[in-house]
Design a protein around this motif. Structure first.
Motif, PDB file in Angstrom:
ATOM      1  N   ALA A   4       0.976  -1.311  -0.014  1.00  0.00           N
ATOM      2  CA  ALA A   4       0.131   0.101   0.050  1.00  0.00           C
ATOM      3  C   ALA A   4       0.838   1.224   0.095  1.00  0.00           C
ATOM      4  N   GLY A   5       0.300   2.303   0.428  1.00  0.00           N
ATOM      5  CA  GLY A   5       1.054   3.534   0.276  1.00  0.00           C
ATOM      6  C   GLY A   5       2.560   3.497   1.141  1.00  0.00           C
ATOM      7  N   SER A   6       2.340   3.043   2.503  1.00  0.00           N
ATOM      8  CA  SER A   6       3.575   3.087   3.191  1.00  0.00           C
ATOM      9  C   SER A   6       4.552   2.074   2.477  1.00  0.00           C
ATOM     10  N   GLU A   7       4.349   1.113   2.054  1.00  0.00           N
ATOM     11  CA  GLU A   7       5.040   0.196   1.232  1.00  0.00           C
ATOM     12  C   GLU A   7       5.676   0.863  -0.029  1.00  0.00           C
ATOM     13  N   ILE A  78      16.628   4.184   9.291  1.00  0.00           N
ATOM     14  CA  ILE A  78      15.409   5.069   8.742  1.00  0.00           C
ATOM     15  C   ILE A  78      14.228   4.072   9.012  1.00  0.00           C
ATOM     16  N   SER A  79      13.290   4.305   9.969  1.00  0.00           N
ATOM     17  CA  SER A  79      11.989   3.563  10.048  1.00  0.00           C
ATOM     18  C   SER A  79      10.857   4.396   9.368  1.00  0.00           C
ATOM     19  N   SER A  80      10.168   3.631   8.603  1.00  0.00           N
ATOM     20  CA  SER A  80       9.060   3.858   8.085  1.00  0.00           C
ATOM     21  C   SER A  80       7.742   3.193   8.819  1.00  0.00           C
ATOM     22  N   SER A  81       7.126   4.419   9.704  1.00  0.00           N
ATOM     23  CA  SER A  81       6.404   3.836  10.902  1.00  0.00           C
ATOM     24  C   SER A  81       4.809   4.523  10.750  1.00  0.00           C
ATOM     25  N   HIS A  82       3.736   3.689  11.056  1.00  0.00           N
ATOM     26  CA  HIS A  82       2.509   4.431  11.033  1.00  0.00           C
ATOM     27  C   HIS A  82       1.948   3.463  12.639  1.00  0.00           C
ATOM     28  N   ALA A  83       2.790   2.857  13.280  1.00  0.00           N
ATOM     29  CA  ALA A  83       2.431   2.308  14.330  1.00  0.00           C
ATOM     30  C   ALA A  83       3.573   1.906  15.429  1.00  0.00           C
ATOM     31  N   CYS A  84       4.195   1.114  15.216  1.00  0.00           N
ATOM     32  CA  CYS A  84       5.514   0.543  16.171  1.00  0.00           C
ATOM     33  C   CYS A  84       6.609   0.602  15.756  1.00  0.00           C
ATOM     34  N   ALA A  85       7.015   0.883  14.316  1.00  0.00           N
ATOM     35  CA  ALA A  85       8.490   0.685  13.885  1.00  0.00           C
ATOM     36  C   ALA A  85       9.257   1.616  14.359  1.00  0.00           C
TER      37      ALA A  85
END
Length: 352
Positions: A4-7, A78-85
């Protein structure tokens, strides 16, 4: 991990930094491009049902990131995070840049997200999210620098974490999404058919209109929406890339009444010259310039949404101006700005 978008952001990060290694909480290689399918998953991958129903693993997500040994022998994380990463452990002295799609919505806006939880689980889930908020705030202190995917997310980062964040919008493939052909009279919705995407508002608005709405996407609300829809609403389900491109190019305007963190489908539509009707909140504020590239209406206001559709049907906007706005979200721009952000945090690793 699904695509999806974050990926798509992670895919571009790996293109900019091809020597990087990739870790994820969960991976579904059959749903991902090869570049992402090589991600190293956490212990959650071995739990029965975790891959197919990742939401069941939410209480264990913090542990999935904190159980790994601290990342070392690298120049930057580099973290791509929308929750816990963003909670990934990083060795002392190594800068950590977190590309934040949003602070965890479950924790910080439970009332807005509670529809995702089955009714019997909402009371314990609310209590769990109170703990998540405290944990999420603590782990934000371990991030060296935040980058937000929109102005709205940057404001949330400041409100919840007390941190500033540079805005680097997600990449849109403006070389593939381009204008072409004649613009038609039909309107278009593109998105998953789940609660927070608010396809229900679009369907309700068109119940009182003479115009046609084409709905692209699937999700658990699909059967309910089909049952409620009037004959001028057509559901296509998922479509291939070529069909989606054609729909973007031919629609009168895209209707997307969701409060999104960014909203990449809106930017894709604009790259094809299609105006966007959305809400005056969230990522749409960065994408839609009212009266120039589309129209903004108050959230949850079906009457205002219906009026905007009527206006779009008779007031054509300049397709070139709509396209020009979308070009600011190009892949080239994203790569340049994210590389600059990484270079900056490596040269000056002080938190901001």
């Amino acid at each position: 991990m699904t695509y999806a978008g974050s990926e798509r952001v992670v895919e571009q990060l790996l293109t900019v930094f091809p020597e990087a290694t990739l870790s994820a909480a969960l991976v579904r290689p059959d749903h991902l491009p090869e570049l992402l399918g090589r991600a190293e998953p956490s212990f959650l991958q071995r739990l029965p049902g975790a891959v197919e129903h990742h939401e069941w693993s939410l209480p264990l997500m913090p542990l999935a990131w904190r159980a790994r040994p601290p990342l070392s022998n690298v120049e930057v994380v580099i973290s791509s995070s929308h929750a816990c990463a963003k909670a990934v452990r990083v060795a002392d002295g190594i800068p950590h840049l977190s590309y934040c799609h949003t602070p965890m919505r479950y924790a910080w806006d439970f009332n807005g997200e509670k529809a995702r939880f089955p009714l019997p689980t909402r009371v314990p889930a609310r209590a769990l999210m109170a703990g998540f908020r405290r944990w999420d705030r603590r782990t934000s202190d371990r991030v060296t620098r935040f980058v937000a995917n929109s102005t709205a997310v940057a404001e949330r980062i400041h409100r919840y974490y007390g941190r500033t964040a540079e805005v680097v919008h997600p990449p849109v493939d403006t070389e593939r999404f381009t204008p072409g052909g004649e613009r038609g009279e039909d309107f278009l919705y593109v998105g998953r058919l789940v609660g927070y995407k608010r396809a229900d508002l679009a369907v309700e608005a068109f119940a009182g209109l003479p115009h046609r709405l084409i709905v692209v996407g699937d999700g658990h609300m699909g059967p309910e929406l089909r049952a409620r829809a009037t004959p001028n609403v057509t559901f296509l389900g998922k479509v291939d890339d070529a069909t989606l491109l054609q729909l973007y190019r031919q629609c009168r305007a895209m209707v997307f009444p969701a409060d999104e963190d960014f909203g990449i489908s809106m930017a894709e539509a604009q790259a094809c010259g299609a105006p966007v009707i959305s809400v005056d909140r969230g990522g749409a504020l960065d994408i839609v310039e009212p009266g120039v590239t589309g129209w903004l209406v108050p959230s949850d206001d079906v009457t205002a949404l219906r009026a905007a559709v009527r206006r779009a049907a008779v007031v054509p906007l300049d397709q070139a101006a709509v396209r020009t706005r979308a070009e600011s979200f190009s892949v080239k721009t994203f790569r340049r700005r994210i590389r600059a952000a990484v270079d900056d945090v490596m040269q000056d690793p002080r938190p901001r």
